[in-house]
Design a protein around this motif. Structure first.
Motif, short mmCIF file in Angstrom:
data_model
loop_
_atom_site.label_atom_id
_atom_site.label_comp_id
_atom_site.label_asym_id
_atom_site.label_seq_id
_atom_site.Cartn_x
_atom_site.Cartn_y
_atom_site.Cartn_z
N TYR A 163 0.82 -1.21 0.00
CA TYR A 163 0.00 0.00 0.00
C TYR A 163 0.86 1.26 0.00
N LEU A 164 0.46 2.22 -0.81
CA LEU A 164 1.02 3.57 -0.70
C LEU A 164 -0.15 4.49 -0.35
N ILE A 165 -0.02 5.18 0.78
CA ILE A 165 -1.05 6.12 1.22
C ILE A 165 -0.54 7.53 0.90
N ILE A 166 -1.37 8.32 0.25
CA ILE A 166 -0.93 9.66 -0.14
C ILE A 166 -1.75 10.71 0.59
N ASP A 167 -1.06 11.51 1.38
CA ASP A 167 -1.71 12.56 2.18
C ASP A 167 -1.60 13.89 1.45
N PHE A 168 -2.74 14.52 1.21
CA PHE A 168 -2.79 15.75 0.42
C PHE A 168 -3.07 16.97 1.29
N PRO A 169 -2.84 18.16 0.72
CA PRO A 169 -3.31 19.35 1.42
C PRO A 169 -4.84 19.36 1.40
N PRO A 170 -5.47 20.07 2.31
CA PRO A 170 -6.93 20.10 2.31
C PRO A 170 -7.48 20.79 1.06
N GLY A 171 -8.71 20.44 0.73
CA GLY A 171 -9.40 21.13 -0.35
C GLY A 171 -9.20 20.48 -1.70
N THR A 172 -9.76 21.10 -2.68
CA THR A 172 -9.71 20.55 -4.03
C THR A 172 -8.69 21.34 -4.84
N SER A 173 -7.42 21.01 -4.63
CA SER A 173 -6.35 21.78 -5.27
C SER A 173 -5.77 21.03 -6.46
N ASP A 174 -4.64 21.53 -6.94
CA ASP A 174 -3.99 20.92 -8.11
C ASP A 174 -3.29 19.61 -7.79
N GLU A 175 -2.92 19.45 -6.54
CA GLU A 175 -2.06 18.31 -6.20
C GLU A 175 -2.69 16.96 -6.53
N PRO A 176 -3.95 16.75 -6.14
CA PRO A 176 -4.52 15.43 -6.46
C PRO A 176 -4.57 15.17 -7.96
N LEU A 177 -4.80 16.22 -8.72
CA LEU A 177 -4.85 16.07 -10.17
C LEU A 177 -3.49 15.64 -10.70
N THR A 178 -2.44 16.33 -10.24
CA THR A 178 -1.08 15.99 -10.67
C THR A 178 -0.76 14.55 -10.34
N VAL A 179 -1.11 14.14 -9.12
CA VAL A 179 -0.80 12.77 -8.71
C VAL A 179 -1.61 11.78 -9.55
N ALA A 180 -2.89 12.09 -9.73
CA ALA A 180 -3.74 11.17 -10.49
C ALA A 180 -3.24 11.03 -11.92
N GLN A 181 -2.66 12.10 -12.46
CA GLN A 181 -2.16 12.02 -13.84
C GLN A 181 -0.80 11.35 -13.91
N SER A 182 -0.04 11.43 -12.83
CA SER A 182 1.32 10.89 -12.88
C SER A 182 1.40 9.42 -12.50
N LEU A 183 0.56 9.03 -11.58
CA LEU A 183 0.67 7.69 -11.02
C LEU A 183 -0.47 6.82 -11.56
N PRO A 184 -0.13 5.84 -12.39
CA PRO A 184 -1.20 5.03 -12.96
C PRO A 184 -1.87 4.13 -11.91
N ASP A 185 -3.10 3.75 -12.19
CA ASP A 185 -3.81 2.75 -11.37
C ASP A 185 -4.00 3.12 -9.91
N ILE A 186 -4.50 4.30 -9.65
CA ILE A 186 -4.81 4.64 -8.26
C ILE A 186 -6.12 3.92 -7.89
N ASP A 187 -6.11 3.25 -6.75
CA ASP A 187 -7.31 2.49 -6.36
C ASP A 187 -8.48 3.42 -6.04
N GLY A 188 -8.17 4.53 -5.41
CA GLY A 188 -9.25 5.45 -5.08
C GLY A 188 -8.89 6.37 -3.95
N MET A 189 -9.90 7.11 -3.48
CA MET A 189 -9.63 8.05 -2.41
C MET A 189 -10.50 7.81 -1.19
N VAL A 190 -9.91 8.16 -0.05
CA VAL A 190 -10.64 8.11 1.21
C VAL A 190 -10.90 9.55 1.61
N ILE A 191 -12.12 9.86 1.96
CA ILE A 191 -12.44 11.23 2.34
C ILE A 191 -12.65 11.30 3.84
#
Ligand SMILES: Nc1ncnc2c1ncn2[C@@H]1O[C@H](COP(=O)(O)OP(=O)(O)O)[C@@H](O)[C@H]1O
Ligand SMILES: [Mg+2]
Lengths: 117, 335
Positions: B161-189
């Motif tokens: 497992y790789l757990i990725i901790d983001f800054p709060p809110g809907t920023s650019d970071e999740p998009l960058t990660v989602a585009q860079s890292l293939p096959d993300i299982d999903g997100m926990v809110i």
């Protein structure tokens, strides 16, 4: 990690052991005692580092009442076992079960260092 | 300068050698580095079985507490786990993992994660800071470039497992990660039962659709506070609870009693999950031990591996693992 790990097809629980059948038709028996002694959780694993503690763990496991565990698949990479007594925390990767089936040390001879092999 | 940056062709030569201008050479090198990084991201991705993003609409709801808790709880099961902390605004994962003050460890051009509690591998933006108290104000592109580097250049090894901790809110970071890292299982809110936090978590759920990353579920943090104590066996106990409520309970034969106070409103996380048709992964109690753990670097799950909070985390983890069942075509027959 073994590359030649075949897909597990069948996992049959009997009174004292399981019969595991793989895609290539090979069949293995693993006793529940062996399975439980090899628990990969953070509490059981360090006990296997030291011979004496490992033997102790073995004795504890053997002293538990014999029971068939509940089995659940975890993702597509592991199995979890639920026992009414003793430790149910470990998640067994298919590699680990394959090692046990082949009578190999599932820890690969490596000591457990706070959480990781 | 007379030579144009556009063309390097020798005006009179017909078989001009492909001499690139310094600018072009730099561009080519950049493109090459980019390609190499992309390939290495794919390579890295193959060695990591599951990648889970942890998001929240609002800061301070316990996102990092949940990220580290999930990682440790998975590690307790004997799995190999990593955490990537890309919260530039407040990277507090190292502190929670007992890795305060660590700096980035680079060896032959590769970044090596630090090992925290239970062998969990940690990479954090905090490893780049000279002083933890200085907030980083990074411009967008530099920030996103650093994230890509953190994904492409880290030597994670094999991870379950790789757990990725983001800054709060809907920023650019999740998009960058989602585009860079293939096959993300999903997100926990992560949310708390407060209205505002819930409102923001709804935004996160909508946000997931634009990212094309599925929501694995909602976790309600700081969901209730359990007090326990002793009284005369069988005696009736009254406790003044928040919002002017009175809780009543009876001490058992040994005199022990316990009641759970709803510090905020109860059950909001579950309702939000139901409203959006996403799974509810469970609730985590309010536990002052988390705050202490954040201060002294010993996570609650480590200081009390079998305490109520560790048990609550284990339940969330098993709900999460149920969501990650894919490839059910393996056809394993359990008898
Ligand atoms: N369940 C909880 N019980 C008590 N305190 C908590 C809990 N979850 C988080 N906290 C505390 O709340 C604060 C914010 O948590 P943190 O995980 O840093 O939030 P975020 O990453 O969302 O900003 C920290 O001081 C943390 O110790
Ligand atoms: Mg945080």
């Amino acid at each position: 990690m073994t590359d030649e790990l075949p897909n597990m097809k069948r996992f049959e629980r009997r009174e004292l052991d399981v019969v595991v059948t793989y895609e290539d038709g090979s069949e293995f028996q693993i006793t529940y005692d062996d399975l439980r002694h090899a628990c990969p959780c953070a509490k059981c694993s360090p006990l296997r580092n030291v011979d004496e503690a490992s033997k102790n763990l073995r004795r504890q496991v053997e002293a538990l009442p014999k029971e068939k565990p509940k089995v659940r698949t975890v993702g597509n990479y592991a199995l979890g076992f639920e026992w009414t007594q003793g430790c149910s925390s470990g998640i067994y990767r298919f590699e680990r079960i394959w090692d046990l089936a082949n009578r190999r040390d599932p820890d690969n001879g490596k000591p457990y260092v706070h959480g990781a092999w | 300068m007379s030579d144009s940056p556009v063309s390097t062709h020798d005006p009179k030569g017909d078989v001009a050698p492909a001499e690139a201008s310094p600018q072009e050479q730099k561009k080519m090198e950049q493109a090459y580095a980019q390609m190499k990084r992309k390939m290495s991201m794919e390579e890295i991705s193959k060695k990591i079985k599951h990648k889970v993003m942890v998001l929240s609409g609002k800061g301070g709801v316990g996102k990092s507490t949940v990220s580290t808790g999930l990682a440790l709880s998975l590690a307790q099961q004997g799995l190999s786990v990593g955490i990537l902390d890309i919260d530039i605004t407040g990277p507090n994962v190292p502190k929670m993992m007992g890795l305060d003050g660590r700096r980035l460890h680079v060896e032959s051009g590769r970044i090596h994660p630090a090992q925290g509690h239970l062998g969990v591998k940690v990479i954090s933006m905090a490893f780049l800071l000279d002083n933890e108290d200085t907030p980083v104000v990074w411009r967008g592109p530099i920030k996103l470039g650093a994230i890509q580097q953190f994904i492409g250049d880290v030597e994670w090894g094999n991870l379950d497992y790789l757990i990725i901790d983001f800054p709060p809110g809907t920023s650019d970071e999740p998009l960058t990660v989602a585009q860079s890292l293939p096959d993300i299982d999903g997100m926990v809110i992560v949310t708390t039962p407060q209205e505002v936090a819930l409102l923001d978590s709804r935004k996160s759920i909508t946000f997931s659709e634009s990212l094309k990353v599925p929501v694995l579920g909602v976790v309600e943090n700081m969901s209730g506070y359990t007090i326990s104590g002793k009284a005369k066996p069988g005696s009736e106990i009254e406790i003044a609870a928040p919002a002017g409520k009175t809780l009543k309970t009876t001490a058992d034969d040994s005199g022990a009693f316990s009641v759970t106070l709803d510090i905020f409103k109860e059950g909001g996380g579950k309702l939000t999950a139901e409203e959006f048709g996403v799974p509810f992964l469970g609730a985590l109690p309010f536990d002052p031990g988390f705050v202490r753990g954040g201060d002294d670097g010993v996570h609650r799950i480590v200081s009390e591996p079998e305490g109520p909070s560790a048990i609550a985390f284990a339940a969330v983890v098993s709900a999460l693992q149920e969501q990650i069942v894919e490839d059910s075509g393996s056809g394993l027959e359990i008898i």
